[in-house]
Enzyme design. Structure first.
Site, PDB file in Angstrom:
ATOM      1  N   GLU A  21      26.657 -49.690 -27.774  1.00 32.16           N
ATOM      2  CA  GLU A  21      25.931 -48.745 -28.667  1.00 32.16           C
ATOM      3  C   GLU A  21      27.221 -48.259 -29.684  1.00 32.16           C
ATOM      4  O   GLU A  21      28.205 -47.988 -29.028  1.00 32.16           O
ATOM      5  CB  GLU A  21      25.174 -47.532 -28.235  1.00 32.16           C
TER       6      GLU A  21
ATOM      7  N   TYR B 268      33.179 -55.897 -32.746  1.00 31.35           N
ATOM      8  CA  TYR B 268      32.062 -56.293 -32.057  1.00 31.35           C
ATOM      9  C   TYR B 268      31.559 -57.740 -32.825  1.00 31.35           C
ATOM     10  O   TYR B 268      30.961 -58.603 -32.277  1.00 31.35           O
ATOM     11  CB  TYR B 268      30.884 -55.322 -31.866  1.00 31.35           C
TER      12      TYR B 268
HETATM   13  C1  LIG Z   1      37.475 -49.532 -32.438  1.00 28.38           C
HETATM   14  C2  LIG Z   1      38.800 -49.800 -31.547  1.00 28.38           C
HETATM   15  C3  LIG Z   1      38.565 -49.793 -30.137  1.00 28.38           C
HETATM   16  C4  LIG Z   1      39.458 -51.194 -31.944  1.00 28.38           C
HETATM   17  O1  LIG Z   1      40.482 -51.342 -31.237  1.00 28.38           O
HETATM   18  P1  LIG Z   1      41.957 -51.853 -31.968  1.00 28.38           P
HETATM   19  O2  LIG Z   1      42.920 -52.179 -30.955  1.00 28.38           O
HETATM   20  O3  LIG Z   1      42.243 -50.906 -33.142  1.00 28.38           O
HETATM   21  O4  LIG Z   1      41.434 -53.177 -32.726  1.00 28.38           O
HETATM   22  P2  LIG Z   1      42.130 -54.541 -32.818  1.00 28.38           P
HETATM   23  O5  LIG Z   1      43.529 -54.329 -33.322  1.00 28.38           O
HETATM   24  O6  LIG Z   1      42.193 -55.374 -31.618  1.00 28.38           O
HETATM   25  O7  LIG Z   1      41.334 -55.253 -33.815  1.00 28.38           O
HETATM   26  C5  LIG Z   1      40.404 -56.109 -33.603  1.00 28.38           C
HETATM   27  C6  LIG Z   1      39.503 -56.400 -34.644  1.00 28.38           C
HETATM   28  O8  LIG Z   1      38.681 -55.316 -35.057  1.00 28.38           O
HETATM   29  C7  LIG Z   1      38.580 -55.034 -36.377  1.00 28.38           C
HETATM   30  N1  LIG Z   1      39.114 -53.900 -36.716  1.00 28.38           N
HETATM   31  C8  LIG Z   1      40.156 -53.209 -36.049  1.00 28.38           C
HETATM   32  N2  LIG Z   1      40.459 -52.112 -36.630  1.00 28.38           N
HETATM   33  C9  LIG Z   1      39.696 -52.044 -38.035  1.00 28.38           C
HETATM   34  C10 LIG Z   1      39.699 -51.389 -39.337  1.00 28.38           C
HETATM   35  N3  LIG Z   1      40.401 -50.122 -39.380  1.00 28.38           N
HETATM   36  N4  LIG Z   1      38.813 -51.719 -40.281  1.00 28.38           N
HETATM   37  C11 LIG Z   1      38.106 -52.618 -39.959  1.00 28.38           C
HETATM   38  N5  LIG Z   1      38.144 -53.512 -39.090  1.00 28.38           N
HETATM   39  C12 LIG Z   1      38.742 -53.125 -38.036  1.00 28.38           C
HETATM   40  C13 LIG Z   1      39.389 -56.487 -37.082  1.00 28.38           C
HETATM   41  O9  LIG Z   1      38.076 -57.451 -37.174  1.00 28.38           O
HETATM   42  C14 LIG Z   1      39.938 -56.587 -36.147  1.00 28.38           C
HETATM   43  O10 LIG Z   1      40.573 -58.134 -36.118  1.00 28.38           O
HETATM   44  P3  LIG Z   1      41.731 -58.711 -37.162  1.00 28.38           P
HETATM   45  O11 LIG Z   1      42.792 -57.727 -36.658  1.00 28.38           O
HETATM   46  O12 LIG Z   1      41.664 -60.169 -36.707  1.00 28.38           O
HETATM   47  O13 LIG Z   1      41.164 -58.293 -38.539  1.00 28.38           O
HETATM   48  C15 LIG Z   1      39.861 -48.714 -31.840  1.00 28.38           C
HETATM   49  O14 LIG Z   1      39.869 -48.624 -33.181  1.00 28.38           O
HETATM   50  C16 LIG Z   1      39.364 -47.351 -31.290  1.00 28.38           C
HETATM   51  O15 LIG Z   1      39.782 -47.036 -30.136  1.00 28.38           O
HETATM   52  N6  LIG Z   1      38.859 -46.627 -32.203  1.00 28.38           N
HETATM   53  C17 LIG Z   1      38.124 -45.127 -31.705  1.00 28.38           C
HETATM   54  C18 LIG Z   1      37.434 -45.056 -30.693  1.00 28.38           C
HETATM   55  C19 LIG Z   1      36.110 -46.004 -31.018  1.00 28.38           C
HETATM   56  O16 LIG Z   1      35.504 -45.934 -32.065  1.00 28.38           O
HETATM   57  N7  LIG Z   1      35.528 -46.787 -29.862  1.00 28.38           N
HETATM   58  C20 LIG Z   1      34.468 -47.627 -30.062  1.00 28.38           C
HETATM   59  C21 LIG Z   1      33.295 -46.760 -29.826  1.00 28.38           C
HETATM   60  S1  LIG Z   1      31.654 -47.906 -29.866  1.00 28.38           S
END
Ligand SMILES: CC(C)(COP(=O)(O)OP(=O)(O)OC[C@H]1O[C@@H](n2cnc3c(N)ncnc32)[C@H](O)[C@@H]1OP(=O)(O)O)[C@@H](O)C(=O)NCCC(=O)NCCS
Length: 169
Positions: A118, A130
């Protein structure tokens, strides 16, 4: 963090199974990323259950204990991502993608049929991650989340079907 530090750092992240020993560090990461953080006790309690597993990302060069973690609950031939969090100063460097890839590999090994999660409709980064991994929206829960201003937002329910479901269901 500078972009070149991030590239180096993400290359140096090691993924390990999440255990109760990581609970305090995982709670620190959770508190840095969510408005309603989970305590180390809550995380340890989840990890003590036989149907819950997770992975932790550790920076090989030391510094912070964990850069991120993911927690997953198994139910029959499905699994639900309970939470995934990457420390804000490490976001955008591939850690979240690596954690999710590890969960998908685990799910394939266990021959699960599908993964669920979710996500807040306003969480663009998570939605993009996702979708990139093949999750598709299959439902929604109106008013499920409340933001810092108290406004309610939808949860999008997403599912990723897996290629080789367990036989005999
Ligand atoms: C969501 C989260 C887990 C992603 O982890 P991350 O290490 O920052 O993500 P990654 O660097 O591995 O990025 C993977 C993909 O996610 C997407 N993405 C990551 N950050 C993004 C941003 N700020 N805006 C848009 N897309 C983004 C992109 O598609 C990216 O792929 P790309 O680098 O090839 O473009 C992280 O941002 C986070 O911890 N957020 C706060 C907690 C949260 O929201 N958790 C999810 C709850 S459902």
């Amino acid at each position: 963090m500078k972009w070149w530090q991030g590239l180096w750092a993400s290359a140096e992240v090691t993924l390990v199974s999440l255990t109760a020993e990581h609970a305090r560090d995982a709670a620190d990461v959770h508190a840095a990323t969510f408005a309603r953080p989970w305590t180390d006790g809550e995380i340890a309690d989840l990890l003590s259950r036989p149907n819950v597993f997770g992975y932790a990302a550790r920076p090989a060069q030391g510094g912070v204990a964990l850069t991120g973690f993911v927690l997953v609950r198994l139910a029959a031939d499905e699994a639900e991502i309970l939470t995934i969090a990457v420390r804000p100063d490490w976001q955008g460097y591939g850690v979240g993608r690596r954690l999710m890839d590890q969960v998908l590999a685990h799910a394939h090994r266990e021959r699960l049929a599908s993964l669920f999660l979710e996500v807040d409709e306003a969480n663009a980064a998570a939605l993009a991650l996702y979708r990139k991994l093949g999750f598709a929206a299959v439902g929604e829960r109106p008013g499920y989340y409340r933001d810092r201003q108290g406004d309610r937002r939808r949860a999008i329910v997403m599912r990723r079907d897996l290629a080789s479901p367990r036989k005999g269901r």
